[in-house]
Design an enzyme around this catalytic site. Structure first.
Site, PDB file in Angstrom:
ATOM      1  N   CYS A   1      18.543 -25.035 -51.845  1.00 25.40           N
ATOM      2  CA  CYS A   1      17.882 -24.845 -53.126  1.00 25.40           C
ATOM      3  C   CYS A   1      18.367 -25.921 -54.085  1.00 25.40           C
ATOM      4  O   CYS A   1      19.544 -26.284 -54.042  1.00 25.40           O
ATOM      5  CB  CYS A   1      18.246 -23.482 -53.710  1.00 25.40           C
ATOM      6  SG  CYS A   1      17.787 -22.130 -52.633  1.00 25.40           S
TER       7      CYS A   1
ATOM      8  N   HIS B   1      23.304 -23.150 -48.585  1.00 27.07           N
ATOM      9  CA  HIS B   1      22.965 -22.644 -49.904  1.00 27.07           C
ATOM     10  C   HIS B   1      23.513 -23.594 -50.938  1.00 27.07           C
ATOM     11  O   HIS B   1      24.673 -23.969 -50.880  1.00 27.07           O
ATOM     12  CB  HIS B   1      23.582 -21.256 -50.116  1.00 27.07           C
ATOM     13  CG  HIS B   1      22.933 -20.210 -49.293  1.00 27.07           C
ATOM     14  ND1 HIS B   1      21.664 -19.773 -49.523  1.00 27.07           N
ATOM     15  CD2 HIS B   1      23.378 -19.518 -48.221  1.00 27.07           C
ATOM     16  CE1 HIS B   1      21.348 -18.853 -48.625  1.00 27.07           C
ATOM     17  NE2 HIS B   1      22.374 -18.674 -47.835  1.00 27.07           N
TER      18      HIS B   1
END
Lengths: 402, 613
Positions: free
Chosen positions: A200, A158
């Protein structure tokens, strides 16, 4: 009187802001024509917990690919939290899949994890890159690359704008990564480095890089998310991310003797199927991507030189007759590919900030101020000036409050 | 400006102030409120005491948050890099030549000397002059012997004229026994060394005689070489110069540059040689070897000889079930399985060959894997075919910085006879010797020298190099010492430079005393290496340059220098300022205010007193 007093510190601070610009010194570039001697791979999965199954599957799939194409375990550093295969929620114990057809068990054969569980920390990661380990750390946990090594660095997990989250408790900032890469380059720990990031806003992680010889690709740009590919309803979680899925699909078509180029890999990502834009950065990399085979990073290359003859020194106790006629083959070039690239630091074109021409004058001035602030390279001096300014401001405010 | 006595947070100054009857309408100090008593000093003393205690405590606070940074000698590091990096490091070398000729010579000794020097400079300019080369500054001493006459160009060279008149002793049907001639010349050259600096003097002896085929140059095991045969003076000058430059200075490499892939010495000055015997398929046959014997007899002298260059330690292991990962094909004509040079990069099967299992090698040593591969029955015999179609004599190859592989086909496989598969066979000592000859050749290749003993040069013909039982001849060791010294010093200076830049860029990183010590040792060793370089002592300079590099790497890779572990100045400021800044400012302001009040009150008192008087 009072209002003008209030504005004065502000103007003084703005003036001092512009006065505090310092010129950063440029890094030195060095030219080297070293031979490419070996390939290394550092594969990092920065997530733990069951719902991040796909990150571990990503990393293990890439591990398997890289091993299949020839990089040995001794030159792979695998960092995993490794809590999926034997997780109580895993319906298929000791098996990790990256596809819902369950055709391939990634955890089956010969997986050698170097850093597992809570050892996957930002500090250990940076220690691997810079080489500053405690003396007791074994060789299998060190990056023993030299100046002819090509390194593949793959990170998944992440992430966000300029950071990557490690194990839900710490962050790796983009400037830390850039600093570590700079130190690696200074110590000549790599010849070329390929960074692949599947998180991301992945492209922001390598936005601060300055060292030559680095190629980086991220699964999404700033402001975009990277998505998982599909959900395995049997296992109950998503099993692979889109970027990694398409990367693996590309490599399943290859074998060890092939020479597909990096540009074919990079252009194989379709933004529609990826649902994000795979952004790559080639301004620090001198060679053209069409000429670089993917096995330069993903496969195993050994530069070999044939040995012409044995060194006959131990049998000449007896009389040796005539001048020996050696055959005319010189020491064969073998498969030497002397790669000529000069690492000259190019001017980094500033892609970051375009002044947005908006009709409203206030936003325009604000944007120009922001732009000027972005260009202040010596951020430390700026902060120190601000800190020094704080004293008189606090003094004045506490004076006035009485 | 009203006195904010009620809403301010309580502090000693304000509480005292609240009791003060007079509000601080200080500007309006008119005599309608005259002061009849001397103003008190208590509050002033109180506030100033508090202020001074803060000021006294400040150095203690700063000391407690101080970080220890061992002072590094930045200036010396810069000086060192200026000394090493600016000009390529060159060593003083001395060259001498002897011309023994039956015919008359048209030049005298000085002219020959000048011609040789000129030719040497011409050749050396064509090769890239690089670090570790000789500086061609000193002149070449020449002695010309012509029958009974003896002419010298200078008196440094104390050659005994007429010593080579008994050359016939070494003739045997027109050919020479190179070894014996080498020894004889060595004794002659040693004697002639007047100044006793046997270290860096290179000698070439040219014996011109008629009636033979064209002479080629031979370089011996020590620091001299010779040309015997029919050669004109011009030719002789060219050959002598080319031997000097290409062999003695550059070590037989095509260009004399140092490239990192032929410097296999690890950062701590050590190399671990890992010898591996790989049985591809133990179901066919199992081989073992008497490694200890080979180590004691053949290997140990070589490694001892290489001591100035690196500390080499040796390990060995035998592995089973280790097939290679490339393919080979059957060739009818050669009656064996063939693999080509195109398969070499794929030969090493790293998935099955677990070679890097050394426990003795530290984190910064270099391991070189020397592998003997025993092929399985399905691929026996296995031969390496070169691009020109010939079969390789060594059946092996190297990979720079990794190691080398030799494929050994045992005799039974070549005859086609049956082997007993249940018995563990040992490689015979004759075969072991042959394998080790290939290994030594490969070790030389890993260091950048040639594995074969002939050097073909287009301009001046072939140069033959004699082999030595120590694996490396004296002059080759000189070449390696020079190049390794140079490489190590360059690495040392770049490491120290990076370290100083790193330390200066992180002002709040702790620098332990250990790091400072290592930097100082490294600088000391580098200085002694440089002085040895200028004195021309190769061995000592190699050793001290190795030490310099190892200390600098230890300092740079010290595990405490991780920038992640240290707080920046902003962090410290942000932590401490909420505690100290408000209180400190209030104390300061209170003191100022008290001082101001005291001044005003005492002015009022003085005014009243003056009015009274």
């Amino acid at each position: 009187m009072a209002t003008s007093f209030k504005f004065k510190p502000l103007t003084i601070s703005i003036l001092l802001l512009f006065l505090c610009n310092a010129i950063a010194s440029s890094a030195s570039g060095s030219s080297s024509t070293t031979m490419h001697t070996n390939n290394w791979a550092i594969l990092v999965c920065t997530s733990r917990f069951w719902f991040n199954y796909r990150h571990m599957a990503n990393t293990l799939s890439l591990y398997r690919t890289v091993k299949r194409l020839g990089i040995p375990d001794e030159r792979i550093i695998l960092m995993l939290a490794d809590d999926m295969a034997c997780n109580a929620r895993n319906k298929y114990p000791a098996q990790v899949f990256n596809n819902e057809n369950h055709r391939l068990n990634l955890y089956g054969d010969n997986v050698e994890v170097d850093y597992r569980g809570y050892e996957v920390t930002v500090e250990n990661f940076l220690r691997i890159l810079t080489g500053r380990h405690e003396t007791a750390v074994p060789r299998s946990k060190r990056l023993l690359s030299d100046e002819g090594s090509h390194i593949l660095l793959y990170m998944t997990g992440h992430g966000g704008d300029e950071f990557l989250k490690f194990q839900d408790s710490e962050e790796l900032q983009s400037h830390d990564l850039a600093d570590a890469v700079k130190q690696m380059k200074e110590k000549r720990r790599f010849k070329e480095l390929l960074i692949m990031v599947d998180t991301c806003q992945a492209a922001t992680l390598f936005s601060q890089l300055q060292s030559p010889g680095v190629l980086a690709i991220g699964s999404s740009k700033k402001g975009e998310n990277s998505y998982s590919h599909h959900l395995d309803s049997d296992v109950g979680v998503s099993v692979v991310d889109r970027f990694t899925f398409f990367t693996l699909a590309f490599f399943e078509r290859l074998n060890m003797y092939d020479n597909a180029s990096l540009s074919s890999l990079f252009t194989s990502y379709n933004p529609n199927t990826l649902m994000s834009t795979a952004y790559y950065r080639t301004d620090l990399y001198q060679r053209r991507l069409e000429e670089v085979p993917v096995t330069n990073f993903f496969g195993s290359v050994m530069e070999t030189i044939h040995t012409d003859s044995p060194y006959r020194a131990f049998s000449n106790r007896y009389y040796r007759k005539s001048k020996t006629e050696m055959p005319s083959d010189q020491s064969g070039g073998g498969n030497q590919r002397a790669l000529e690239d000069s690492d000259v630091l190019e001017e980094l074109a500033d892609p970051k900030l375009n002044a947005i021409q908006v009709g409203c004058p206030l936003t325009h001035t604000w944007n120009t101020i922001l732009g000027r602030m972005e260009k202040i390279t010596q951020i430390d001096n700026f902060v120190n000036c601000g800190v020094v300014l704080m004293f008189p401001i606090v003094a004045l405010s506490s004076w006035f409050s009485h | 400006m009203a006195a904010a006595s009620a809403p301010t947070p309580p502090s000693t100054a304000e509480i005292a102030e609240a009791a003060e009857p007079l509000p601080s309408k200080l500007e309006n100090s008119e005599p309608d409120c005259p002061r009849k008593t001397r103003p008190g000093l208590k509050r002033l003393a109180l506030t100033f005491t508090v202020l001074f205690s803060f000021l006294l405590g400040l150095p203690f606070l700063l000391k407690s948050v101080e970080i220890y940074r061992s002072p590094l000698p930045f200036r010396e590091i810069d000086d060192l890099s200026a000394a090493v990096e600016s000009i390529p490091l060159q060593f003083p070398c001395k060259f001498r030549a002897v011309f023994v000729g039956t015919g008359g010579s048209s030049f005298d000794a000085n002219e020959l000397s000048v011609k040789i020097e000129h030719q040497m400079r011409k050749i050396a300019a064509k090769d890239s002059t690089s670090c570790g080369a000789c500086s061609y500054n000193s002149s070449v001493s020449v002695v010309i012997e012509n029958g009974a006459d003896c002419f010298r160009s200078d008196n440094d060279f104390n050659w005994k004229c007429g010593a080579l008149s008994e050359l016939n002793k070494y003739e045997d049907s027109g050919e020479y026994n190179d070894e014996l001639f080498d020894e004889y010349l060595h004794s002659l050259v040693d004697e002639s060394d007047s100044r006793g600096n046997g270290g860096n003097v290179y000698t070439m002896i040219v014996v011109r005689r008629e009636g033979q085929k064209d002479a080629s140059a031979v370089v011996g095991k020590y620091r001299h070489g010779w040309i015997v045969g029919r050669v004109s003076e011009e030719e002789a000058v060219k050959k002598v110069a080319s031997v000097f430059v290409k062999a003695f200075v550059n070590g037989g490499k095509e260009e004399g540059s140092i490239s990192g892939e032929f410097m296999p010495v690890g950062a701590d000055g050590k190399i671990v040689l890992s010898f591996n015997l790989l049985n591809a398929d133990p179901h066919d046959w199992i081989y073992d070897w008497e490694f200890q014997e080979i180590d004691d007899n053949l290997l140990a002298p070589i490694l001892k000889y290489l001591k100035p260059i690196a500390d080499i330690s040796v390990e060995s292991q035998v592995l089973y079930h280790t097939p290679k990962s490339s393919f080979s094909y059957w060739d009818e004509k050669l009656w064996s399985y063939i693999f080509t040079t195109k398969d070499l990069p794929f030969f090493v099967n790293s998935n099955e060959w677990h070679l890097d299992t050394s426990v003795a090698a530290g984190g910064r040593s270099k391991i070189l894997h020397l592998v003997v591969y025993v092929p399985s029955a399905t691929e026996c015999p296995l031969l390496l075919q070169l691009p020109n179609g010939k079969i390789s004599k060594s059946n092996g190859f190297i990979s720079p910085m990794w190691g080398s592989v030799v494929v050994w086909n045992h005799a039974a496989c070549l005859n086609g006879s049956k082997m007993d598969t249940r018995v563990r066979h040992t490689i015979s000592s004759e075969d072991m010797r042959k394998i080790f000859e290939v290994f030594i050749g490969q070790l030389r290749q890993l260091f950048g020298l040639k594995s074969k003993g002939i050097f073909r040069d287009t301009s001046s013909g072939t140069i033959r190099l004699l082999t030595s039982e120590s694996g490396f001849t004296e002059w080759e060791l000189d070449v390696l010492s020079r190049q390794h010294t140079c490489f190590n010093l360059l690495q040392c200076t770049t490491t120290l430079g990076s370290l100083s830049r790193l330390v200066q860029s992180l002002p709040r990183m702790i620098i332990k005393e250990e790091i400072g010590e290592q930097v100082r040792y490294s600088l000391e060793a580098a200085k002694s290496a440089l002085s040895n370089v200028s004195a021309g002592i190769y061995d000592a300079s190699a050793v001290s340059s190795r030490r310099a590099r190892s200390f600098s790497e230890d300092a740079f890779y010290h595990p405490s220098m991780m920038s992640v572990s240290y707080y920046s100045f902003e962090h410290c400021f942000a932590v401490y300022s909420p505690f100290f800044l408000p209180v400190a400012l209030h104390v300061l302001l209170a003191a100022l205010r008290e001082w101001k009040r005291y001044k005003q009150e005492s002015r009022k008192f003085k005014a009243w007193k003056a009015k009274k008087d």
